[in-house]
Scaffold this motif. Structure first.
Motif, PDB file in Angstrom:
ATOM      1  N   PRO A   1     -46.999  29.965  26.996  1.00 25.56           N
ATOM      2  CA  PRO A   1     -47.104  29.292  28.300  1.00 25.56           C
ATOM      3  C   PRO A   1     -46.459  30.139  29.400  1.00 25.56           C
ATOM      4  O   PRO A   1     -45.378  30.708  29.202  1.00 25.56           O
ATOM      5  CB  PRO A   1     -46.319  27.992  28.089  1.00 25.56           C
ATOM      6  CG  PRO A   1     -45.962  27.942  26.636  1.00 25.56           C
ATOM      7  CD  PRO A   1     -45.999  29.337  26.129  1.00 25.56           C
TER       8      PRO A   1
ATOM      9  N   LYS B   1     -52.742  27.874  32.383  1.00 26.17           N
ATOM     10  CA  LYS B   1     -51.285  28.021  32.343  1.00 26.17           C
ATOM     11  C   LYS B   1     -50.743  28.748  31.117  1.00 26.17           C
ATOM     12  O   LYS B   1     -49.545  28.700  30.858  1.00 26.17           O
ATOM     13  CB  LYS B   1     -50.632  26.640  32.438  1.00 26.17           C
ATOM     14  CG  LYS B   1     -50.813  25.967  33.796  1.00 26.17           C
ATOM     15  CD  LYS B   1     -49.901  24.761  33.911  1.00 26.17           C
ATOM     16  CE  LYS B   1     -49.934  24.132  35.297  1.00 26.17           C
ATOM     17  NZ  LYS B   1     -51.263  23.615  35.666  1.00 26.17           N
ATOM     18  N   SER B   2     -51.603  29.377  30.342  1.00 28.56           N
ATOM     19  CA  SER B   2     -51.074  30.045  29.147  1.00 28.56           C
ATOM     20  C   SER B   2     -52.054  31.106  28.651  1.00 28.56           C
ATOM     21  O   SER B   2     -53.195  31.178  29.099  1.00 28.56           O
ATOM     22  CB  SER B   2     -50.828  29.016  28.043  1.00 28.56           C
ATOM     23  OG  SER B   2     -52.057  28.430  27.664  1.00 28.56           O
TER      24      SER B   2
ATOM     25  N   ARG C   1     -49.991  29.265  21.699  1.00 27.96           N
ATOM     26  CA  ARG C   1     -50.149  29.905  23.006  1.00 27.96           C
ATOM     27  C   ARG C   1     -48.795  30.311  23.584  1.00 27.96           C
ATOM     28  O   ARG C   1     -47.751  29.804  23.183  1.00 27.96           O
ATOM     29  CB  ARG C   1     -50.893  28.989  23.980  1.00 27.96           C
ATOM     30  CG  ARG C   1     -50.447  27.538  23.991  1.00 27.96           C
ATOM     31  CD  ARG C   1     -51.415  26.684  24.822  1.00 27.96           C
ATOM     32  NE  ARG C   1     -52.720  26.566  24.212  1.00 27.96           N
ATOM     33  CZ  ARG C   1     -53.851  27.042  24.733  1.00 27.96           C
ATOM     34  NH1 ARG C   1     -53.831  27.649  25.914  1.00 27.96           N
ATOM     35  NH2 ARG C   1     -54.995  26.907  24.111  1.00 27.96           N
TER      36      ARG C   1
ATOM     37  N   ASN D   1     -43.885  27.809  20.774  1.00 30.92           N
ATOM     38  CA  ASN D   1     -45.275  27.369  20.713  1.00 30.92           C
ATOM     39  C   ASN D   1     -46.015  28.173  19.644  1.00 30.92           C
ATOM     40  O   ASN D   1     -45.862  29.386  19.543  1.00 30.92           O
ATOM     41  CB  ASN D   1     -45.900  27.585  22.097  1.00 30.92           C
ATOM     42  CG  ASN D   1     -47.149  26.764  22.283  1.00 30.92           C
ATOM     43  OD1 ASN D   1     -48.077  26.858  21.488  1.00 30.92           O
ATOM     44  ND2 ASN D   1     -47.183  25.971  23.337  1.00 30.92           N
TER      45      ASN D   1
ATOM     46  N   THR E   1     -41.130  32.217  22.445  1.00 28.32           N
ATOM     47  CA  THR E   1     -41.690  30.873  22.568  1.00 28.32           C
ATOM     48  C   THR E   1     -41.731  30.212  21.193  1.00 28.32           C
ATOM     49  O   THR E   1     -41.918  30.889  20.177  1.00 28.32           O
ATOM     50  CB  THR E   1     -43.096  30.876  23.209  1.00 28.32           C
ATOM     51  OG1 THR E   1     -43.541  29.512  23.311  1.00 28.32           O
ATOM     52  CG2 THR E   1     -44.110  31.655  22.371  1.00 28.32           C
TER      53      THR E   1
END
Lengths: 196, 196
Positions: B107, B162-163, B105, B102, B100
């Motif tokens: 996801p 959601k994460s 987090r 990100n 990821t």
């Protein structure tokens, strides 16, 4: 570990079977039967065993829409492992499925050397490894433990003998009775050979 | 089973590492690094772990010569299992690898529901199951045991969160130091978490 001493009883089951069920079986391949069997094991939480996807070398892909990429050029690759693996009773399971139309022997041309070396390595690591072998003319499917198969393979490597006789396979394997579901209950044979 | 209590020591290794090696690493993906790691394990007979081929639905094949069939129409299929499996110390190993970008987090959109259910089933059968998770911005790769991951996933199923936060993942995972070969020695982390 138990070494099967022959399969006379099952043989007559099999003869009977081919009269009774063969018509309805027409066109079913070993792979489809094993898919069905594995799905049954999965649904009943007995084991988690999947066929690996066919290995493909992707060369060109079109993106006509965002949703569905279309592969427009790809080639089959030689698999570097066996086709099936998973977990059963906490143990690693690994096998290859092969069919032959030969009545009297299983020719080694049906199997790749690196698949055998993969199976040997898995066996050495403590996995349960076998070949599911269908003689289509006899309409018989055997679970052939790797322990037995590899002795013939090593003779092949040393002396070049290119096949295993049907008689040897009958002696060293467990015949799988055909049923509606699971089609071939090969885990019952695994229990018999590896767990009893 | 040991529960990791944080990764401060490795964190500084990682910071150092990204200064020293990143240039040479450019363009190497997690998948390639894991291929290299698995090949090292295979060569050194430490484990037999392979990435499964990408599942493809083949629609049309040309046979321009006997030797090389050419697939001219095919589509990517959604995988029904995780990408990697095999055997280590006699145990069944199953994992998924995810990256990821990100920073804060992971996801869940990165992972398919049926892959998680596959991992849950393997875990219930006694397999060793985890996710190898790369935060590309931090240049950190974690082994995230399924035992921890699934608690967050089940909250997701119940409440829709959601994460998983980066902080939770750091707390519940083992950071994998990067080396030349094996690139990510994730089996050392498996030893630490599952065998010590």
């Amino acid at each position: 570990m138990k070494y099967p001493q022959g399969v006379r009883k099952q043989q007559s089951d099999s003869a009977q079977r081919s009269n009774e069920i063969n018509y309805g079986q027409r066109g079913m391949t070993l792979e489809k039967d094993l898919d069905k069997t594995n799905q049954f094991y999965l649904d009943s939480k007995r084991a988690i065993i999947h066929k690996k996807p066919t290995p493909v070398q992707i060369v060109d892909v079109d993106y006509p829409s965002r949703k569905k990429a279309k592969i427009t050029e790809a080639y089959f690759k030689v698999p570097s492992t066996s086709d099936y693996n998973g977990i059963y009773k906490g143990k690693y399971i690994d096998f290859e499925a092969k069919e032959t139309r030969n009545k009297t022997r299983f020719p080694f041309i049906n199997i790749h050397a690196h698949q055998v070396e993969h199976m040997r390595a898995c066996h050495n690591q403590g996995g349960i490894v076998f070949i599911i072998l269908k003689f289509t003319v006899h309409d018989e499917v055997y679970l052939y433990p790797f322990e037995h198969f590899v002795k013939h393979w090593d003779v092949f490597l040393a002396d070049g003998r290119k096949s295993i006789t049907y008689a040897d396979i009958k002696n060293e394997s467990i015949l799988l009775p055909i049923k509606y579901n699971p089609r071939y209950d090969y885990l019952a044979a695994v229990d018999e050979f590896y767990f009893e």
